[in-house]
Design an enzyme around this catalytic site. Structure first.
Site, mmCIF file in Angstrom:
data_model
loop_
_atom_site.group_PDB
_atom_site.id
_atom_site.type_symbol
_atom_site.label_atom_id
_atom_site.label_comp_id
_atom_site.label_asym_id
_atom_site.label_seq_id
_atom_site.Cartn_x
_atom_site.Cartn_y
_atom_site.Cartn_z
ATOM 1 N N ALA A 35 56.076 -12.329 14.708
ATOM 2 C CA ALA A 35 55.231 -13.497 14.874
ATOM 3 C C ALA A 35 54.880 -14.292 13.258
ATOM 4 O O ALA A 35 55.503 -15.493 13.582
ATOM 5 C CB ALA A 35 53.927 -13.171 15.825
ATOM 6 N N ASP A 38 58.163 -15.679 12.483
ATOM 7 C CA ASP A 38 57.879 -16.909 12.260
ATOM 8 C C ASP A 38 57.951 -18.097 12.610
ATOM 9 O O ASP A 38 58.390 -19.572 13.038
ATOM 10 C CB ASP A 38 58.209 -17.088 13.995
ATOM 11 N N SER A 83 71.106 -14.679 23.154
ATOM 12 C CA SER A 83 69.621 -14.432 22.762
ATOM 13 C C SER A 83 69.099 -15.370 23.874
ATOM 14 O O SER A 83 70.155 -16.774 24.921
ATOM 15 C CB SER A 83 69.724 -15.799 21.313
ATOM 16 N N LEU A 84 67.271 -15.796 23.751
ATOM 17 C CA LEU A 84 66.638 -16.580 25.158
ATOM 18 C C LEU A 84 66.476 -17.419 24.188
ATOM 19 O O LEU A 84 66.025 -16.904 22.642
ATOM 20 C CB LEU A 84 66.056 -15.701 25.727
ATOM 21 N N GLU A 121 61.057 -12.171 34.823
ATOM 22 C CA GLU A 121 61.041 -9.597 33.741
ATOM 23 C C GLU A 121 59.959 -9.787 33.039
ATOM 24 O O GLU A 121 59.775 -10.530 31.883
ATOM 25 C CB GLU A 121 62.486 -9.540 33.686
ATOM 26 N N LYS A 123 58.698 -8.733 29.675
ATOM 27 C CA LYS A 123 60.211 -8.900 28.230
ATOM 28 C C LYS A 123 59.702 -7.500 27.077
ATOM 29 O O LYS A 123 58.821 -8.038 26.230
ATOM 30 C CB LYS A 123 60.031 -10.405 27.306
ATOM 31 N N ASP A 125 59.830 -5.516 24.432
ATOM 32 C CA ASP A 125 59.870 -5.266 22.965
ATOM 33 C C ASP A 125 60.258 -3.996 22.462
ATOM 34 O O ASP A 125 59.717 -2.960 22.106
ATOM 35 C CB ASP A 125 58.791 -5.287 21.754
ATOM 36 N N ARG A 144 72.799 -4.592 19.751
ATOM 37 C CA ARG A 144 73.587 -6.509 20.166
ATOM 38 C C ARG A 144 74.013 -6.675 18.856
ATOM 39 O O ARG A 144 75.276 -7.339 19.432
ATOM 40 C CB ARG A 144 72.408 -7.271 20.403
ATOM 41 N N GLU A 199 66.945 -2.837 27.148
ATOM 42 C CA GLU A 199 65.533 -2.245 26.086
ATOM 43 C C GLU A 199 65.989 -0.597 25.897
ATOM 44 O O GLU A 199 65.172 -0.304 26.989
ATOM 45 C CB GLU A 199 65.446 -3.687 26.156
ATOM 46 N N TYR A 249 65.578 0.439 29.864
ATOM 47 C CA TYR A 249 65.048 -0.128 30.919
ATOM 48 C C TYR A 249 66.390 -1.030 31.079
ATOM 49 O O TYR A 249 65.946 -1.711 30.370
ATOM 50 C CB TYR A 249 63.584 -1.420 31.024
ATOM 51 N N LYS A 319 63.728 -16.028 34.860
ATOM 52 C CA LYS A 319 65.839 -16.165 34.793
ATOM 53 C C LYS A 319 66.031 -17.137 36.324
ATOM 54 O O LYS A 319 65.279 -16.679 37.313
ATOM 55 C CB LYS A 319 66.094 -14.968 34.888
ATOM 56 N N LYS A 343 57.402 -16.164 25.854
ATOM 57 C CA LYS A 343 56.441 -15.711 25.055
ATOM 58 C C LYS A 343 54.982 -15.999 25.342
ATOM 59 O O LYS A 343 54.552 -16.773 26.159
ATOM 60 C CB LYS A 343 55.999 -16.333 23.314
ATOM 61 N N CYS A 437 22.701 -20.657 -4.634
ATOM 62 C CA CYS A 437 23.179 -20.370 -3.552
ATOM 63 C C CYS A 437 23.612 -22.327 -2.741
ATOM 64 O O CYS A 437 22.766 -23.391 -3.813
ATOM 65 C CB CYS A 437 21.660 -20.470 -3.077
ATOM 66 N N CYS A 440 20.465 -23.873 -0.969
ATOM 67 C CA CYS A 440 19.184 -24.062 -1.643
ATOM 68 C C CYS A 440 19.025 -23.797 -3.086
ATOM 69 O O CYS A 440 17.674 -24.603 -3.867
ATOM 70 C CB CYS A 440 17.742 -23.080 -0.814
ATOM 71 N N CYS A 455 21.316 -15.137 -1.751
ATOM 72 C CA CYS A 455 20.661 -16.284 -2.311
ATOM 73 C C CYS A 455 19.020 -15.608 -2.357
ATOM 74 O O CYS A 455 18.936 -14.561 -1.894
ATOM 75 C CB CYS A 455 20.767 -17.091 -1.478
ATOM 76 N N CYS A 460 15.382 -19.222 2.268
ATOM 77 C CA CYS A 460 16.762 -19.804 2.662
ATOM 78 C C CYS A 460 16.643 -20.178 4.081
ATOM 79 O O CYS A 460 17.284 -20.479 4.519
ATOM 80 C CB CYS A 460 16.822 -19.297 1.670
#
Ligand code: IVH
Length: 720
Positions: A35, A38, A83-84, A121, A123, A125, A144, A199, A249, A319, A343, A437, A440, A455, A460
């Site tokens: 992530a 990305d 790929s997707l 389905e 996804k 990982d 792949r 996968e 799977y 799909k 996602k 601070c 104050c 402080c 305060c």
């Protein structure tokens, strides 16, 4: 950024992305989350789109897929492993559906009525794997790779119990009941070529178990299930793969005849059923959805409940179920049109620290909060994040201007987890604890053996809390849905440090807090929005100026209006900063001259608008575009009104009527009450024990009325 800075940033981003890609794809080491990577790629992509002259052929935005490692024998897939395209929102999915419709009509394919359903389905990982079966026997198994050629990791794959070494033969009758060409299917299974794709994963439980063992024996721990799966399959010793106990799977089944891909299974649902019959595991959570509404429901469900599964999923793969569409819709680049990776919201992102502000907590502890370039994290826009304390800042080596990775795990408040130091430009600034601070101005110090700075003014926090609570209270801004408990929570979580910050709250900020749900967050944001327009006396009262109650607030409001009367034109509101400017331009005596103000009130008003902290808050309110509305002069229907546009002021006590009654009468007859003696005053009404106003009015030659004169003037006794 200047062009030069943009170019530098692009170069730095490319280097950083390539480094992490290499670590991940070639060395099987994850040095950054997908992530966060990305997020960096997005930034690079955006910069390149805006500045296309800086796009180079070696930019990570210009390539797809991985890179084969030399140590394995290469394996060419019979057909490319695609790929997707990614979707992150319902809108992305709706746009996709629209695009498909347009594609069909533009290519005059609309005689195919787009009447498809969606097979959804989970996804998984892990590591994508392609298995080749020849004459029903497993002959090759590969990663792949670049989509066309991967690495043959057959020996390792054979350690996975859920990969059948030979295929089961389906029952002919069963195939027929599914309307399938049973003869052709059976022929290909028995004596042809089939690819099964899916996968390879490690379950979460397995990872935990292995890590416990590794910890006990001092081995480095596995970072996550995906790394664990990829790492054990892409190394040369199959014994390690056995120990890891991976699962496979399946998500795709392809039949070949004379080297050509066949489309004989009618639907993806059928295809999955058949895959199961052949002897493969498929996720039990996959489901047929009739339309995108149902897809959205399933997505929402799994985004919330994904943790209940024993394997990691990062979204749904949606799909088109009816396979006839797959060929019609075809492929763009390296991804098919007929499918989408929908996602879940990313739980990590990269962003820049724009500033660090300090919050003062209940015990006076100063907590640094990073002000961030707003970024979407887990579906919410995040613009602030606590940095906890100075030790944490030093531990992570955070500087203002740094690019950082922020993370939100589950429902917890997002936090900065690391700094991408390679992206520094040299203009970053070190973070220091403030000496005074921010609330104050008192001294700040570190108590012995404590991490935190405090402080030293014990009042305060309490004063600040009280001030904010006053601001939102019934007679002040009257902000609904915002009780003292919530104010305290907002303050403690560092979401606000003064009452002006309330207007900067976002729904997402509130959702991260206990006690807040979707509705209550919406309600509070709505209440705040509604209170951006506020009557001036109320506004002045809400500022919490010492000794200024509702009546004095009304008087100060009148004074402000009369002091800038000529500059008002048609306006019926002032901006907060215009109010502070107006008060600042008043002389001490002008404030003292107001009838209702004693010396203490006047002094307090005078000082309040000279305090930098107060002015800063008012400036913030100004930026949030508050409109401070004032009453226009009473509308007068007839210019024959007795006292049309005359001005009055009272001093001393009247015996026949109260001050308020007198003022009301004056206004009713079309006249005005002025706040102080000035040249604009027409009449000064003098009661018993008059004050200094009398003298001043006499000096200016203003007409003096006794109580009796005044009562006659307003026809108090009637027409006798
Ligand atoms: S279909 C064209 N189905 O997601 C079809 N992929 O880029 C390509 N993945 O690494 C794949 N679960 O390994 C498909 N049910 C699923 C999947 C799935 C996980 C992975 C796949 C690939 C990535 C998609």
């Amino acid at each position: 950024m200047t062009k030069k800075e943009i170019k530098n940033r692009i170069e730095k981003l490319k280097k950083e992305i390539n480094l992490h890609r290499y670590n991940y794809h070639v060395l099987d080491q994850e040095s950054i989350s997908e992530a966060a990577l990305d997020s960096l790629k997005n930034e690079l992509f955006k910069l390149e789109q805006e500045n296309p002259e800086f796009i180079t052929a070696d930019s990570p935005t210009q390539r797809v897929g991985g890179q084969a490692v030399e140590k394995f024998v290469k394996s060419e897939h019979f057909s490319p492993m695609l790929s997707l395209f990614d979707a992150f929102s319902e809108k992305d999915m709706l746009d996709w559906q629209d695009r498909l419709g347009r594609f069909l009509s533009d290519n005059k394919l609309a005689n195919f009525k787009p009447d498809w359903t969606y097979y959804c389905e989970v996804k998984l990982d892990g590591l994508a794997v392609n298995l080749k079966y020849k004459n029903a026997l497993l002959v090759e198994g590969a990663t792949r790779g670049d989509g066309k050629i991967g690495e043959n990791i057959l020996s390792n794959l054979k350690t996975i119990d859920s990969i059948p070494l030979s295929l089961n033969l389906p029952d002919e009758k069963y195939l027929k009941s599914m309307n399938l060409d049973s003869n052709l299917i059976l022929k290909i299974i028995k004596s042809g070529l089939i690819e099964v794709r899916g996968e390879a994963i490690m379950t979460k439980r397995r990872l935990e178990k292995i890590n416990k063992l590794y910890q006990a024996s001092g081995k480095p721990l596995l970072a996550n299930t995906r790394n664990a799966a990829a790492g054990s399959l892409r190394q040369l010793d199959p014994r390690l793969a056995v120990e890891r106990k991976l699962k496979f799977y399946a998500y795709d089944l392809i039949f070949y005849e004379n080297g050509k891909r066949l489309n004989i299974l009618l639907s993806r649902q059928n295809s999955e059923l058949l895959t199961k019959i052949l002897g493969f595991k498929v996720p039990e959570n996959n489901k047929l959805c009739n339309n995108l509404e149902e897809v959205f429901k399933m997505h929402q469900y799994w985004a919330k409940n994904k943790n209940k599964l024993d394997f990691n999923i990062d979204g749904l793969v949606v799909k088109i179920n009816e396979l006839k569409w797959w060929d019609v819709l075809g492929i763009v680049g390296k991804a098919p049109r007929y499918s989408m990776a929908y996602k879940f919201p990313a739980e990590q992102a990269t962003t820049k620290i724009k500033d660090v502000v300090w919050q003062v907590g209940r015990t006076g502890v100063l907590t640094p909060t990073a002000v961030l370039d707003p970024v979407n994290l887990g579906g919410a826009i995040i613009s602030r994040s606590t940095l906890h304390n100075m030790d944490e800042i030093e531990r992570l080596d955070i500087m203002i201007g740094d690019t950082v990775i922020i993370e939100r795990a589950g429902d917890v408040i997002p936090k900065v987890i690391s700094v991408l130091k390679n992206l520094r430009s040299g203009s970053e600034q070190k973070i220091y604890t403030p000496k005074k601070c921010p609330i104050c101005d008192s001294k700040v110090d570190k108590l012995k053996e404590e991490v935190a700075f405090r402080c030293l003014n014990s009042r305060c926090y309490a004063v600040n809390l009280r001030q904010i609570s006053h601001f939102v209270s019934k007679n002040a801004l009257d902000i609904e849905n915002l009780g003292p408990k919530i104010v305290e929570q907002l303050l403690n979580e560092g979401l606000i440090s003064d009452f002006a910050d309330l207007y900067g709250l976002k729904k997402e900020d509130l959702l991260a807090l206990e006690r807040f749900g979707d509705k209550s967050a919406d309600n509070l944001i709505k209440s705040l929005e509604e209170r951006k327009k506020v009557k001036m006396p109320r506004f002045i009262y809400s500022l919490g100026i010492r000794h200024v109650g509702e009546e004095s607030a009304q008087a100060l409001s009148d004074l402000i209006i009369s002091s800038i009367k000529d500059g008002l034109n048609d306006k019926n509101y002032l901006k907060p900063a215009e109010i502070s400017r107006a008060v600042l331009s008043l002389k001490r005596e002008e404030i003292e001259g107001v009838d209702d103000f004693g010396p203490i009130v006047s002094e307090s008003i005078y000082e309040f608008f000279r305090d930098e902290h107060n002015l800063k808050i008012i400036e913030k309110l100004n930026n949030f575009k508050l409109e401070i509305v004032f009453e226009k002069e009473p509308k007068i229907s007839s210019e024959n009104m007795l006292l049309f546009k005359k001005t009055f002021l009272l001093t001393g006590t009247l015996s026949s009527l109260t001050r308020d009654m007198a003022k009301a009468k004056i206004k009713e007859l079309g006249a005005k009450v002025l706040p102080a003696v000035s040249k604009k005053l027409d009449f000064l009404i003098v009661g018993e024990n008059p004050g200094s106003k009398l003298e001043k009015a006499q000096e200016l030659g203003i007409k003096i009325l006794s109580e009796d004169d005044f009562l006659k003037m307003i026809n108090f006794y009637g027409n006798k």
